[in-house]
Design a protein around this motif. Structure first.
Motif, PDB file in Angstrom:
ATOM      1  N   THR A  20     -31.246  77.698   0.924  1.00 39.74           N
ATOM      2  CA  THR A  20     -29.995  78.418   0.690  1.00 39.74           C
ATOM      3  C   THR A  20     -29.312  77.914  -0.569  1.00 39.74           C
ATOM      4  O   THR A  20     -28.794  78.697  -1.367  1.00 39.74           O
ATOM      5  N   ARG A  21     -29.316  76.595  -0.779  1.00 40.33           N
ATOM      6  CA  ARG A  21     -28.729  76.028  -1.999  1.00 40.33           C
ATOM      7  C   ARG A  21     -29.503  76.493  -3.224  1.00 40.33           C
ATOM      8  O   ARG A  21     -28.918  76.819  -4.252  1.00 40.33           O
ATOM      9  N   ILE A  22     -30.830  76.543  -3.127  1.00 40.29           N
ATOM     10  CA  ILE A  22     -31.651  77.035  -4.239  1.00 40.29           C
ATOM     11  C   ILE A  22     -31.265  78.472  -4.576  1.00 40.29           C
ATOM     12  O   ILE A  22     -31.287  78.879  -5.739  1.00 40.29           O
ATOM     13  N   GLY A  23     -30.874  79.255  -3.572  1.00 40.14           N
ATOM     14  CA  GLY A  23     -30.471  80.646  -3.789  1.00 40.14           C
ATOM     15  C   GLY A  23     -29.282  80.806  -4.718  1.00 40.14           C
ATOM     16  O   GLY A  23     -29.056  81.886  -5.278  1.00 40.14           O
ATOM     17  N   MET A  24     -28.518  79.744  -4.916  1.00 41.55           N
ATOM     18  CA  MET A  24     -27.387  79.812  -5.839  1.00 41.55           C
ATOM     19  C   MET A  24     -27.839  80.013  -7.286  1.00 41.55           C
ATOM     20  O   MET A  24     -27.169  80.707  -8.051  1.00 41.55           O
ATOM     21  N   THR A  25     -28.972  79.431  -7.658  1.00 40.26           N
ATOM     22  CA  THR A  25     -29.420  79.514  -9.054  1.00 40.26           C
ATOM     23  C   THR A  25     -29.788  80.941  -9.452  1.00 40.26           C
ATOM     24  O   THR A  25     -29.247  81.455 -10.437  1.00 40.26           O
ATOM     25  N   ILE A  29     -27.721  83.443 -12.066  1.00 42.58           N
ATOM     26  CA  ILE A  29     -28.361  84.043 -13.238  1.00 42.58           C
ATOM     27  C   ILE A  29     -28.237  85.567 -13.197  1.00 42.58           C
ATOM     28  O   ILE A  29     -27.933  86.212 -14.204  1.00 42.58           O
ATOM     29  N   LEU A  30     -28.444  86.160 -12.020  1.00 41.30           N
ATOM     30  CA  LEU A  30     -28.409  87.624 -11.896  1.00 41.30           C
ATOM     31  C   LEU A  30     -26.998  88.198 -11.927  1.00 41.30           C
ATOM     32  O   LEU A  30     -26.749  89.201 -12.599  1.00 41.30           O
ATOM     33  N   TRP A  31     -26.076  87.608 -11.179  1.00 36.06           N
ATOM     34  CA  TRP A  31     -24.750  88.192 -11.017  1.00 36.06           C
ATOM     35  C   TRP A  31     -23.644  87.407 -11.704  1.00 36.06           C
ATOM     36  O   TRP A  31     -22.483  87.793 -11.661  1.00 36.06           O
ATOM     37  N   GLY A  32     -23.982  86.280 -12.298  1.00 30.30           N
ATOM     38  CA  GLY A  32     -22.988  85.487 -13.016  1.00 30.30           C
ATOM     39  C   GLY A  32     -22.446  84.342 -12.182  1.00 30.30           C
ATOM     40  O   GLY A  32     -22.514  84.349 -10.957  1.00 30.30           O
ATOM     41  N   SER A  33     -21.898  83.376 -12.883  1.00 35.77           N
ATOM     42  CA  SER A  33     -21.310  82.213 -12.205  1.00 35.77           C
ATOM     43  C   SER A  33     -20.105  82.644 -11.386  1.00 35.77           C
ATOM     44  O   SER A  33     -19.350  83.526 -11.787  1.00 35.77           O
ATOM     45  N   ASP A  34     -19.945  82.007 -10.251  1.00 36.20           N
ATOM     46  CA  ASP A  34     -18.851  82.274  -9.314  1.00 36.20           C
ATOM     47  C   ASP A  34     -18.856  83.705  -8.788  1.00 36.20           C
ATOM     48  O   ASP A  34     -17.816  84.228  -8.396  1.00 36.20           O
ATOM     49  N   GLU A 152     -25.158  76.230 -19.732  1.00 31.63           N
ATOM     50  CA  GLU A 152     -23.866  76.842 -19.405  1.00 31.63           C
ATOM     51  C   GLU A 152     -23.665  76.912 -17.892  1.00 31.63           C
ATOM     52  O   GLU A 152     -24.539  77.371 -17.158  1.00 31.63           O
ATOM     53  N   ASP A 153     -22.539  76.464 -17.413  1.00 31.37           N
ATOM     54  CA  ASP A 153     -22.159  76.452 -15.997  1.00 31.37           C
ATOM     55  C   ASP A 153     -23.125  75.667 -15.113  1.00 31.37           C
ATOM     56  O   ASP A 153     -23.089  75.796 -13.895  1.00 31.37           O
ATOM     57  N   ASN A 154     -24.019  74.894 -15.722  1.00 33.29           N
ATOM     58  CA  ASN A 154     -24.956  74.051 -14.973  1.00 33.29           C
ATOM     59  C   ASN A 154     -25.643  74.833 -13.850  1.00 33.29           C
ATOM     60  O   ASN A 154     -25.674  74.418 -12.699  1.00 33.29           O
ATOM     61  N   LYS A 155     -26.221  75.973 -14.202  1.00 32.13           N
ATOM     62  CA  LYS A 155     -26.805  76.898 -13.229  1.00 32.13           C
ATOM     63  C   LYS A 155     -28.017  76.324 -12.498  1.00 32.13           C
ATOM     64  O   LYS A 155     -28.331  76.756 -11.407  1.00 32.13           O
ATOM     65  N   TYR A 156     -28.692  75.347 -13.073  1.00 32.54           N
ATOM     66  CA  TYR A 156     -29.930  74.847 -12.482  1.00 32.54           C
ATOM     67  C   TYR A 156     -29.726  73.658 -11.564  1.00 32.54           C
ATOM     68  O   TYR A 156     -30.646  73.253 -10.865  1.00 32.54           O
TER      69      TYR A 156
END
Length: 191
Positions: A20-25, A29-34, A152-156
């Motif tokens: 589930t946490r991995i799903g955040m990345t 990327i697809l829908w933007g940060s936050d 940017e936004d530490n997405k990874y």
């Protein structure tokens, strides 16, 4: 249900919380940060990680002792505070705007200290305990290093954080833990 079965199922929850946490990345990327999907993945992962962090300690409790317990509690408190901050993003009228104020700043600081400091000490204790295979502390180090990636936004970061929980959960679920201390105790008692 025996203690071993409960621990095994908590290991499976640890895997689920990591995925589930991995799903955040990809959500970021697809829908933007936050974005709502990213925050929803983060909220679910924080709730699950609040429960499963303790099992990552209990399987090596004898080897890590009180310090291991304190670090697991610090990481859990960090997850609980992060859960509250994520929930406040959903409850606010404008979820894309981070709330300002002293309470939010203090909460973020406590969460950062609890999770980062706790994880740093937990990594050292896990390596020293040698209950998990050596690649698990390696994942913990990789997770800590990913916090400072110049992205940017530490997405990874969420990807590496989730991967760490998947790795620990897999070791618990599949019983890939080194029970070296128990074996050494048996040998020393026999002599």
């Amino acid at each position: 249900m025996t203690e071993k079965q409960v621990t095994k199922w908590l290991g499976m929850l640890c895997i689920i919380s990591g995925v589930t946490r991995i799903g955040m990345t990809p959500s970021s990327i697809l829908w933007g940060s936050d974005s709502t999907p990213e925050l929803l993945c983060g909220l679910i992962a924080c709730i699950l990680m609040s429960f499963t962090t303790l099992v990552t300690f209990t399987v090596q409790a004898k080897e890590t002792g009180v310090t291991g317990f304190i670090t697991a509690i610090a990481i859990t408190i960090g997850n609980i505070i992060t859960t509250a901050m994520l929930w406040s993003s959903f409850a606010s009228v404008q979820p894309l705007i981070n709330p300002d104020g002293l309470l939010f700043t203090v909460s973020r600081f406590v969460s950062l200290i609890g999770m980062t400091g706790g994880t740093l000490v937990f990594t050292f204790l896990t390596f020293r305990a040698r209950v998990y295979p050596h690649w698990v502390p390696g994942l913990l180090v990789l997770m800590l290093i990913s916090m400072i990636l110049p992205v940017e936004d530490n997405k990874y970061f969420a990807f590496f954080w989730g991967l760490t929980y998947v790795g620990m959960g897999y070791c618990i679920w599949a019983d890939k833990l080194n029970r070296r201390s128990a074996i050494e105790e048996t040998k020393s008692q026999a002599m």
